[in-house]
Design a protein around this motif. Structure first.
Motif, short mmCIF file in Angstrom:
data_model
loop_
_atom_site.label_atom_id
_atom_site.label_comp_id
_atom_site.label_asym_id
_atom_site.label_seq_id
_atom_site.Cartn_x
_atom_site.Cartn_y
_atom_site.Cartn_z
N LYS B 633 53.22 -95.08 4.98
CA LYS B 633 52.26 -95.76 4.09
C LYS B 633 51.10 -96.30 4.91
O LYS B 633 51.29 -96.72 6.06
CB LYS B 633 52.95 -96.91 3.36
CG LYS B 633 53.51 -96.49 1.99
CD LYS B 633 53.88 -97.71 1.14
CE LYS B 633 52.63 -98.25 0.46
NZ LYS B 633 52.89 -98.99 -0.75
N GLU B 636 46.84 -101.48 5.76
CA GLU B 636 45.42 -101.82 5.68
C GLU B 636 44.98 -102.68 6.86
O GLU B 636 43.83 -102.64 7.27
CB GLU B 636 45.12 -102.53 4.35
CG GLU B 636 45.29 -101.58 3.18
CD GLU B 636 44.73 -102.12 1.87
OE1 GLU B 636 43.79 -102.93 1.93
OE2 GLU B 636 45.26 -101.74 0.81
N HIS B 648 39.21 -95.40 3.10
CA HIS B 648 40.38 -95.89 2.39
C HIS B 648 40.01 -96.49 1.04
O HIS B 648 40.66 -96.22 0.01
CB HIS B 648 41.12 -96.91 3.26
CG HIS B 648 42.39 -97.38 2.62
ND1 HIS B 648 42.56 -98.67 2.17
CD2 HIS B 648 43.54 -96.71 2.34
CE1 HIS B 648 43.78 -98.78 1.64
NE2 HIS B 648 44.39 -97.60 1.74
N ASP B 649 38.92 -97.31 1.05
CA ASP B 649 38.47 -97.91 -0.22
C ASP B 649 38.06 -96.82 -1.21
O ASP B 649 38.44 -96.84 -2.38
CB ASP B 649 37.27 -98.83 0.02
CG ASP B 649 37.70 -100.09 0.76
OD1 ASP B 649 38.94 -100.33 0.80
OD2 ASP B 649 36.83 -100.77 1.32
N ASN B 650 37.29 -95.86 -0.70
CA ASN B 650 36.85 -94.75 -1.54
C ASN B 650 38.04 -94.01 -2.11
O ASN B 650 38.06 -93.60 -3.26
CB ASN B 650 36.04 -93.77 -0.69
CG ASN B 650 34.56 -94.00 -0.85
OD1 ASN B 650 34.08 -94.09 -1.96
ND2 ASN B 650 33.87 -94.11 0.26
N PHE B 651 39.02 -93.80 -1.25
CA PHE B 651 40.21 -93.05 -1.63
C PHE B 651 40.90 -93.71 -2.81
O PHE B 651 41.24 -93.07 -3.81
CB PHE B 651 41.14 -92.96 -0.40
CG PHE B 651 42.55 -92.55 -0.71
CD1 PHE B 651 42.82 -91.40 -1.45
CD2 PHE B 651 43.62 -93.32 -0.28
CE1 PHE B 651 44.13 -91.02 -1.72
CE2 PHE B 651 44.92 -92.96 -0.56
CZ PHE B 651 45.19 -91.80 -1.28
N LYS B 652 41.08 -95.05 -2.70
CA LYS B 652 41.74 -95.77 -3.80
C LYS B 652 40.95 -95.62 -5.09
O LYS B 652 41.50 -95.33 -6.16
CB LYS B 652 41.91 -97.26 -3.44
CG LYS B 652 43.04 -97.49 -2.46
CD LYS B 652 43.43 -98.95 -2.37
CE LYS B 652 42.25 -99.75 -1.76
NZ LYS B 652 42.60 -101.17 -1.55
N ASP B 653 39.64 -95.80 -4.94
CA ASP B 653 38.76 -95.72 -6.11
C ASP B 653 38.77 -94.33 -6.73
O ASP B 653 38.97 -94.15 -7.94
CB ASP B 653 37.35 -96.11 -5.64
CG ASP B 653 36.35 -95.96 -6.76
OD1 ASP B 653 36.67 -96.40 -7.89
OD2 ASP B 653 35.26 -95.38 -6.51
N SER B 655 40.99 -91.91 -6.34
CA SER B 655 42.26 -91.46 -6.92
C SER B 655 42.44 -92.06 -8.30
O SER B 655 43.00 -91.40 -9.19
CB SER B 655 43.46 -91.72 -6.02
OG SER B 655 43.39 -92.92 -5.40
N GLN B 656 41.95 -93.26 -8.50
CA GLN B 656 42.04 -93.85 -9.84
C GLN B 656 41.20 -93.04 -10.83
O GLN B 656 41.68 -92.65 -11.90
CB GLN B 656 41.57 -95.31 -9.81
CG GLN B 656 41.87 -96.07 -11.10
CD GLN B 656 43.35 -95.99 -11.47
OE1 GLN B 656 44.24 -96.26 -10.64
NE2 GLN B 656 43.65 -95.57 -12.70
N SER B 707 47.72 -88.96 2.91
CA SER B 707 47.70 -89.45 1.53
C SER B 707 46.57 -88.80 0.77
O SER B 707 46.72 -88.38 -0.38
CB SER B 707 47.50 -90.97 1.49
OG SER B 707 48.27 -91.59 2.46
N GLU B 711 47.20 -86.40 -2.35
CA GLU B 711 46.71 -86.90 -3.63
C GLU B 711 45.75 -85.92 -4.27
O GLU B 711 45.78 -85.72 -5.48
CB GLU B 711 46.01 -88.26 -3.40
CG GLU B 711 45.50 -88.93 -4.65
CD GLU B 711 46.62 -89.53 -5.51
OE1 GLU B 711 47.73 -89.71 -4.97
OE2 GLU B 711 46.38 -89.80 -6.70
#
Lengths: 311, 732
Positions: B633, B636, B648-653, B655-656, B707, B711
Motif C-alpha cells: 500500500k 503517504e 498520488h493526489d491526481n491518482f486518487k482524484d 480513480s474516483q 496501484s 487501477e
C-alpha cells in the motif's frame, strides 16, 4: 391413382420404354460391350451388381452394359407419387478403362435415342458419388438435359476400399426419366412400356404392395435374423478363404457366392432402415459391418487365381 | 544484344470442371506460372503481364510478352576458404582442384574474395540462359498439376496424373511455336475445340487474338465477364416483355451459371400459379437448389409464376427446351407439394421421438439427444441472464426450452430430407401452420442464422437464444470429442458456429459471458453423461481448447469484421475483467471498451500515456525480478518529492472520476479522465528516480506505480498499445 391408358399412338420419333432399352443396348453392343442381363438379386443400384462391383477390380479390361432393376425401399410411395419409385430401372454401362472420347461417345448414345443435341440444353454438373456400404467412390457429373437429370457419369476411383487401376467409367441412365422425357409425360405411370401397355399396368401393383410391406408389415425380427445369418455365412467364407493356401483350392473357392451374402445384407439393411428399425448408433455400425464384408470379398476376388477361360 | 519478346498462350482442355472450383483453380494456375516465370526472369525488365480466362472446359493463361531467352546472368560461386584451398606456399590443394573441377574451370581461374567470414576462393560463372521454350516446357506441366483441388482423380492409371477431371487437350504456343510438353498422355499442340454443340471440335490456333476470335465464332465466350454480362442483358430483355416482374437477384447462382456455361442464354419459363400456395421459401429452394433457376418476383416482392433458366446454348427457337424445363419443374413442385402436405400430417411435437433415428454425431448421439441438451442449456442461459437482470427470462424460459425441444423436429420431414438447406425454415413454417406461438415459430425459422459474416441475424430475441444454444451445444460437443478445427480445415463448420455466437452477442447486445456459456454447455453434457449418453465426451478437452478458440474468433471479429487495430484488440483482451478476476469474456463489454479506446486513441495525451504505462510495467517487472518487489500500500508519509505527491493526489482524484464514469457505463469518459494523468506522469518521470537508494522510498514509489497500473488497466491494458508516432521520450 388416376392412370391414363394409352388411347392414341405415340408421336412418331418417340419411343416406348422397351425400344429405349433396345436402342441403348444396341449402341453399347456396337461399342464392344457384353450385353448382360439384370442380376437376379435385390440391389439398390446397378453398381452393386458383381458386373460392376467386382469387374471394376483388377487390371483386366472389361466392357459391359445391362439394365438393372434397382430397389430403393425408402423411395417407395405406394404408387402415389408420379416420379418416385420403390423400384426403378437403370441402364448401367461400364467401360474399363474409359476411352479418351468417352464424353463424346456418351453423347452419341443420346443421339441414338433420337435426341438432336443441337436443339437441347446439355450440361455436365458436378456430382460425386460415394457408397459407404460398398467402400466405393468416384468423381463425375449428373448430366442435365433441359433441366432433367438423365445420367450419372462417374469415374470410379475406389471399390471395396481398393484403389482401382485402371479405373472404370460408369454411366447410369435413368430409364424412366429418359422415357418420360422422350414421351413427354408427367408421370412415370403414364409411360408406354410398349405400344399397347403402360408402365402403370405393368408395375403399379408392385409399387403399392412393396410399399405396404416394407413400410408397414415387414417383420423386423426376421430381417435382423436374416441379416445376422447372411453376415455369419459371409464371414465364415472369408475366414475359410484366408485359410485356403493351395492354388487349385483357391481357384474354385466360392468368392462369388460370398459376394451374394453382401448383397443380401445390403438389401436387408435398406429394409431395416426403411422400417425405422435402426437407431443412430446401430445404423452406423450396420453400414460398417456391410462395408467390412464388401471390402473382404473385394480383396479375395483380387487375390483369387482365375481359371484359364475366365475373363 | 537486343531483347526479343514473344507472346505465350496456354490452354488446358479439361472435361467439365465443377463450377465452384474454377475461380480458385485459375488463381492457382496464375500463381504457379507467375512464380516460374518470375524466377526464370522471362519477363525481362518489365512487369510480368498475364491474363487469365476460363470456361467449364478450359483454363487459359496468356502473356503478351515474354523474353525469347533468359537474360545472361553472372554469378559468383564461393568455394572453400583460402587457407584450405592453398597451402603455405600458395599452391592449390586438393580442395581447390576439386572445386575448380566441379565448376568446370581451370584452377588458375579461381579468384580470392573477401567475405565477412574471411577470405574464400570463388569463381565467376556465366549463365547463358535457356530459351523460353525450354523453360516453359518444364514449367507448364508442374504449374498445371500444382493446382490445388479438394479431391482429385486419376484416369490413366495410378502412374498417370491426378487432376479434378480428366485433362484432354493442351495448347501451348510461344511466338506461334508449339511448346513441346505433355501432361500424362496428352501432348501439347496447336488445336483447340469449340462449344460442344455449337462449335467445331478441332480448331487451329495461330496466336492469341486469332484464338479468341476462333473461339468466339465457335460459340465459346472465353471471358467470364462477357458471359456474366450476356446473362444479365438477356434476362433484362426477357423480363421487359413481362411488365411488373423483376429478377429475384441471386449473385451466388449467377456465378455458378457463369462457370457452368460456355455460351449462356437465359430462357423465361412459367409454372401453374396454383403452386404459389406453397411457401415461397419452398418454391425458391426448389427452383434454385436442384434446377439452378432464378426466381422472378412482382413489384411487391412476391414470387411470380415464372422462372429463368440459363441454357448452355444459343437459343430455344422452337420452345422445346423451355417446355422440358417446365415439365421438370412441375414434377419437382409436385414432389414438394406432396412433401409439404404429407409433412403437415404430423405435428412437430409428434416428431420429437423420431429424432432418435437422426444422427447428430455418432459419438454425441442423435438429434433427440441434442435437443435434450439444448433444453438444459436453455435453463442454463436463462439463469445467466437472470444473474445480470433478475427480471429477465421469467416467463420466457419456458418458451425457450420449448423452442429447443422442437427446433430439430423438421429434420424428420421429407421436405428437409429433400432440401436440407430448408432446415429450420420448414420447422418454422410448420410451427406457424399448426398454431404454435409466433415467437417459437420465428425462433425455429431463424435458428441456423447467421450462416456467414454477411448473413442476417435472427429477427427475434428467442431466435438469438435458440441459435446460441444450438451452436454452444455443437462446439462443446465437438471439442469434447477432440474434433477442434486444425489449420485451415473446418469440416464441421465450427468456426462458422463460433463466429455466429460472437456476432449475435456483439450485435444484439446480449450480456452473456463466453465462459459462462461454455460452462452451461458443459453442464448439459455432464447431465447427459449421467444418463449414460455421450460417454466419450471429455470435459477436459473443452476446458483446454474451447475458450482460446472463441477468443481467437473474437479477435478475428474485432479486427477483420469491425476493423479495430490489432494492438487495440490486444489491449482490450489483455485487460482484467471489470470484476478484475482474470479474463472477462463479456463480448458486449469488450466491444464498448474497444470502441472507447479507439475513440480516445487519437487524442493528444493518450499515446504518450500508453508509452508511460509500458514503462511502468517494465520498471515493475525488473523490480520484481531484481528486488523481489511484490506490492503493498502507498504510504503517504514517504512521498517526499512534489511530483510524486502530485501524481498520488491526481491518482486518487482520477480513480474516483474513472470509477464514476465506469459506473455510468461511460468508458470513454473514464479513459478521458485517465488520459488527463499524463502531465503528472510526465513530470513524475522527468524528476523522480524510482529506484531510490532508500529501499522504503523505492518500494513506496513502486507501489504507487503498481496501484496506478492496476487501477487503470481494467478497460484496456495500455502497455499493449504500439505507438503510431514516436512519443516524446521521458527521461529516466
Amino acid at each position: 391413382m388416376h392412370i391414363i391408358l394409352p388411347k392414341t399412338k405415340l408421336k412418331p420419333g418417340t419411343q416406348t420404354l422397351q425400344e429405349l432399352i433396345f436402342r441403348l443396348s444396341q449402341f453399347w453392343d456396337r461399342h464392344g460391350c457384353i450385353i448382360q442381363q439384370p442380376y437376379d438379386m435385390e440391389v439398390g443400384a446397378g453398381t452393386s451388381s458383381p458386373e460392376t462391383f467386382l469387374r471394376a477390380l483388377g487390371p483386366d479390361p472389361y466392357r459391359v452394359a445391362y439394365v438393372q432393376p434397382s430397389r430403393r425401399p425408402d423411395d417407395g410411395r405406394y404408387g402415389e407419387n408420379p416420379n418416385r419409385l420403390y423400384k426403378h430401372l437403370q441402364m448401367q454401362v461400364i467401360l474399363k478403362p474409359p476411352p479418351v472420347d468417352i464424353q463424346d461417345l456418351y453423347l452419341k448414345s443420346l443421339e441414338m435415342l433420337g435426341i438432336n443435341l443441337r436443339e437441347h440444353d446439355l450440361k455436365f454438373e458436378e456430382d460425386n458419388w460415394e457408397n459407404p456400404t460398398l467402400g466405393a467412390w468416384g468423381l463425375g457429373w449428373q448430366v442435365m438435359l433441359d433441366g432433367l437429370e438423365i445420367t450419372q457419369f462417374t469415374y470410379f476411383q475406389q471399390c471395396g476400399g481398393i484403389d482401382l487401376d485402371p479405373i472404370s467409367v460408369e454411366l447410369t441412365y435413368g430409364l424412366e426419366r429418359i422415357a418420360a422425357f422422350l414421351q413427354d409425360v408427367d408421370s412415370v405411370y403414364s409411360l408406354r412400356w410398349n405400344d399397347s401397355t403402360t408402365y402403370a399396368q405393368v408395375r403399379w401393383q408392385e409399387e403399392q404392395q412393396f410399399s405396404v410391406y416394407q413400410f408397414e408389415m415387414a417383420d423386423v425380427d426376421m430381417l435382423w435374423q436374416q441379416f445376422n445369418q447372411f453376415e455369419k455365412e459371409c464371414k465364415r467364407l472369408l475366414q475359410l478363404w484366408s485359410d485356403t493356401k493351395e492354388d487349385a483350392a483357391r481357384q474354385r473357392f466360392p468368392v462369388l457366392p460370398a459376394y451374394e451374402m453382401v448383397l443380401k445384407c445390403s438389401h436387408l439393411f435398406n429394409l431395416l432402415d426403411t422400417r425405422g428399425a435402426l437407431s443412430v448408433t446401430e445404423r452406423a455400425s450396420v453400414i460398417g459391418r456391410v462395408r467390412q464384408m464388401a471390402c473382404g470379398v473385394a480383396q479375395a476376388y483380387l487375390e483369387q487365381p482365375k481359371p484359364a477361360m475366365a475373363l | 544484344m537486343e531483347e526479343k519478346f514473344q507472346e505465350f498462350l496456354l490452354e488446358l482442355g479439361v472435361e467439365e470442371i465443377p463450377a465452384w472450383m474454377i475461380p480458385s483453380a485459375l488463381a492457382d494456375l496464375r500463381r504457379n506460372l507467375e512464380k516460374g516465370l518470375t524466377e526464370s526472369k522471362l519477363a525481362g525488365g518489365r512487369a510480368l503481364e498475364m491474363q487469365m480466362f476460363s470456361t467449364p472446359r478450359r483454363l487459359v493463361a496468356y502473356c503478351p510478352a515474354l523474353l525469347e531467352k533468359q537474360p545472361v546472368a553472372e554469378e559468383l560461386v564461393q568455394g572453400p576458404p583460402k587457407r584450405i584451398a592453398f597451402d603455405a606456399d600458395g599452391k592449390p590443394t586438393v580442395a581447390a582442384t576439386q572445386f575448380a573441377a566441379r565448376m568446370g574451370v581451370k584452377v588458375s581461374k579461381l579468384q580470392v574474395v573477401t567475405s565477412p567470414k574471411g577470405e574464400y576462393v570463388a569463381v565467376r560463372v556465366r549463365h547463358r540462359g535457356n530459351s523460353a521454350i525450354d523453360v516453359l516446357k518444364e514449367l507448364i506441366p508442374s504449374a498445371v498439376l500444382g493446382i490445388y483441388f479438394p479431391r482429385t482423380m486419376q484416369w490413366e492409371g495410378k502412374a498417370g496424373p491426378r487432376f479434378i477431371r480428366p485433362i484432354r487437350n493442351l495448347v501451348a504456343l510461344f511466338g506461334g511455336h508449339v511448346v513441346r510438353c505433355s501432361i500424362g498422355s496428352v501432348k501439347s499442340g496447336r488445336f483447340t475445340f469449340g462449344h460442344r454443340q455449337l462449335g467445331k471440335p478441332h480448331l487451329p490456333v495461330k496466336n492469341f487474338s486469332q484464338y479468341r476470335e476462333t473461339l468466339h465464332s465457335n460459340s465459346v465466350l472465353l471471358d467470364s465477364d462477357a458471359r456474366r454480362a450476356r446473362i444479365r442483358e438477356q434476362i433484362a430483355l426477357l423480363l421487359s416483355s413481362e411488365p411488373g416482374y423483376r429478377l429475384k437477384e441471386n449473385p451466388d447462382l449467377l456465378e455458378t451459371l457463369v462457370h457452368l456455361t460456355e455460351y449462356p442464354t437465359p430462357l423465361l419459363g412459367s409454372f401453374d400459379p396454383a403452386y404459389l400456395s406453397l411457401p415461397e421459401e419452398v418454391l425458391i429452394t426448389v427452383m434454385r437448389g436442384h434446377q439452378k433457376y432464378f426466381a422472378v418476383e412482382d413489384a411487391s416482392g412476391k414470387i411470380a409464376p415464372r422462372f429463368i433458366a440459363v441454357m448452355n446454348t444459343d437459343g430455344d427457337p422452337s420452345g422445346i427446351i423451355r417446355h422440358g424445363n417446365e415439365r421438370v419443374l412441375r414434377a419437382r413442385f409436385n414432389d414438394a407439394r406432396f412433401f409439404w402436405e404429407s409433412g403437415a400430417e404430423l405435428r412437430l411435437e409428434q416428431r420429437i421421438d423420431m429424432l432418435r433415428a437422426v444422427t447428430f454425431q455418432s459419438q454425441l448421439g442423435s438429434y433427440y439427444d441434442k435437443a435434450e441438451r439444448m433444453q438444459a442449456l436453455a435453463s442454463g442461459i436463462s439463469y445467466l441472464l437472470r444473474m445480470s437482470n433478475p427480471a429477465a427470462m421469467q416467463g420466457e424460459e419456458f418458451e425457450f426450452r420449448r423452442a429447443c425441444q422442437l427446433s430439430k423436429c423438421d429434420l424428420t420431414t421429407d421436405l428437409v430430407k429433400e432440401f436440407t438447406e430448408l432446415q429450420g425454415v420448414v420447422g418454422g413454417l410448420y410451427a406457424r401452420r399448426e398454431g404454435l406461438s409466433e415467437e417459437i415459430a420465428a425462433a425455429i425459422y431463424d435458428h441456423y442464422k447467421p450462416e456467414s459474416m454477411e448473413d442476417e441475424l435472427p429477427r427475434t430475441k428467442l431466435g438469438d437464444l435458440l441459435s446460441l444454444a444450438d451452436r454452444i451445444d455443437t462446439l462443446v460437443g465437438y471439442f469434447g470429442i477432440g474434433h477442434a478445427p486444425s489449420g485451415s480445415k473446418d469440416p464441421f463448420g465450427l468456426r462458422r458456429a463460433a463466429n455466429g455466437i460472437i456476432r449475435i452477442l456483439a450485435e444484439k447486445n446480449w450480456p452473456l459471458l463466453l465462459d459462462g456459456l461454455v460452462q452451461a454447455g458443459c453442464r448439459a453434457y455432464t447431465d447427459a453423461q449421467a444418463q449414460g449418453n455421450a460417454q466419450s465426451w471429455d470435459r477436459q478437452k473443452v476446458d483446454q481448447d474451447l475458450l482460446p478458440f472463441l477468443e481467437d474468433r473474437l479477435r478475428f471479429y474485432l479486427r477483420d469484421v469491425r476493423g479495430f487495430a490489432y494492438d487495440e484488440v490486444n489491449a482490450v483482451l489483455a485487460a482484467g475483467g471489470s470484476d478484475s478476476k482474470g479474463k472477462n469474456y463479456e463480448v458486449v463489454d469488450i466491444l464498448k471498451r474497444i470502441e472507447a479506446l479507439a475513440r480516445i486513441r487519437p487524442t493528444e495525451n493518450f499515446e504518450p500515456l500508453a508509452a508511460a504505462f509500458k514503462r511502468m510495467k517494465n520498471i515493475l517487472q525488473q523490480a520484481s525480478q531484481a528486488h523481489g518487489f511484490s506490492g503493498g500500500k502507498v504510504n503517504e508519509n514517504l512521498l517526499r518529492e512534489i511530483q510524486e505527491k502530485e501524481l498520488h493526489d491526481n491518482f486518487k482524484d482520477v480513480s474516483q472520476r474513472a470509477a464514476n464514469a465506469k459506473a455510468a457505463d461511460n468508458y470513454f469518459a473514464a479513459l478521458e479522465a485517465i488520459a488527463a494523468l499524463r502531465p503528472a506522469v510526465d513530470r513524475f518521470f522527468d524528476k523522480i528516480l524510482v529506484m531510490d537508494k532508500n529501499p522504503d522510498v523505492r518500494n513506496n514509489r513502486l507501489v504507487l506505480l503498481q496501484s496506478l497500473l492496476n487501477e487503470f488497466s481494467t478497460i484496456a491494458d495500455f502497455s499493449e498499445i504500439v505507438p503510431r508516432e514516436k512519443p516524446s521520450e521521458p527521461r529516466a
